[in-house]
Design a protein around this motif. Structure first.
Motif: not given
Length: 235
Positions: A112-115, A179-181, A216-218
């Motif tokens: 959540x914090x990263x998104x 890389x995926x993120x 939210x999706x991320x």
């Protein structure tokens, strides 16, 4: 007072940073394709020729804008990597050590914090969506190579931060995750923030879909990835 060409390196950096800021502001108001070197110069209050003293193409400015937000996101990731969401008697994810095996709650909170950080540094998504097919196609190869080196170093440093935060990640897994993120953020942003013409086309096609929340999706994607790597590491 009119345009005065920057003379010192510091003045040049300040003038270039101002041009990057102008590109950012214009992207708030216009589609990328409508932004030109002339409109950026107008935003700054001087001529296209004057802007050319500092940057050759608008793509160079947007590449720098992407790098600026990517760097800022990395800096926030560094703070997140040092947090202990669990604490004594909490989720127990910490930074490793005795309690490092129980990550479930810590993963969700971290995601959540990263998104949210990605949302604050939105050009990682909105410029990232244009990067490969558009922005990088009109940049001098030497300048592009310099930017690529910065991107790679940021990716490596971010992978180390992920591995420090979640010790079940191997160095290779941490780099793959980063890389995926990055790629997911670039793909998610235009889907979460469609243009009006895209919304109208979906309505006419009868394709009604609830707006996707970028953060939210991320957060869900990040948590799924981390939990997946954890499951693989623990068997």
């Amino acid at each position: 007072m009119g345009f005065k060409r920057a003379r010192t390196d510091e003045q040049k950096r300040e003038r270039l940073a101002g041009a990057v800021d102008a590109a950012d502001r214009l992207l708030d108001r216009f589609p990328y394709r409508e932004i030109t070197m002339t409109s950026i110069a107008d935003e700054l209050g001087f001529s296209r020729a004057n802007l050319g003293h500092y940057v050759r193409t608008k793509e160079e400015l947007f590449l720098l804008l992407y790098l600026r937000d990517l760097t800022a996101l990395h800096d926030e990731l560094g703070a997140l990597a040092g947090e202990n969401d669990g604490g004594a008697g909490g989720d127990g994810d910490g930074d490793g050590g005795e309690g490092a095996g129980d990550f479930d709650g810590g993963i969700e909170a971290f995601a959540v914090r990263f998104a949210a950080a990605c949302g604050r540094h939105r050009n990682v998504g909105r410029v990232g969506a244009l990067l490969t097919a558009i922005v990088e196609t009109n940049v001098d190869v030497e300048r592009l190579a310099a930017c690529k080196r910065e991107m790679m170093q940021l990716s490596l440093d971010s992978a180390r931060l992920f591995a420090r935060r979640f010790p079940f990640l191997s160095d290779e897994d941490a780099m793959n995750l980063v890389m995926d993120l990055v790629h997911y953020v670039a793909g998610l942003y235009p889907a979460a923030y469609p243009l009006e013409v895209q919304r109208e086309a979906m309505r006419r096609a009868g394709f009604e879909q609830a707006e996707r929340s970028f953060e939210q999706t991320l957060a869900r994607f990040t948590a799924v990835q981390l939990n997946g790597y954890r499951a693989l590491a623990t068997g």
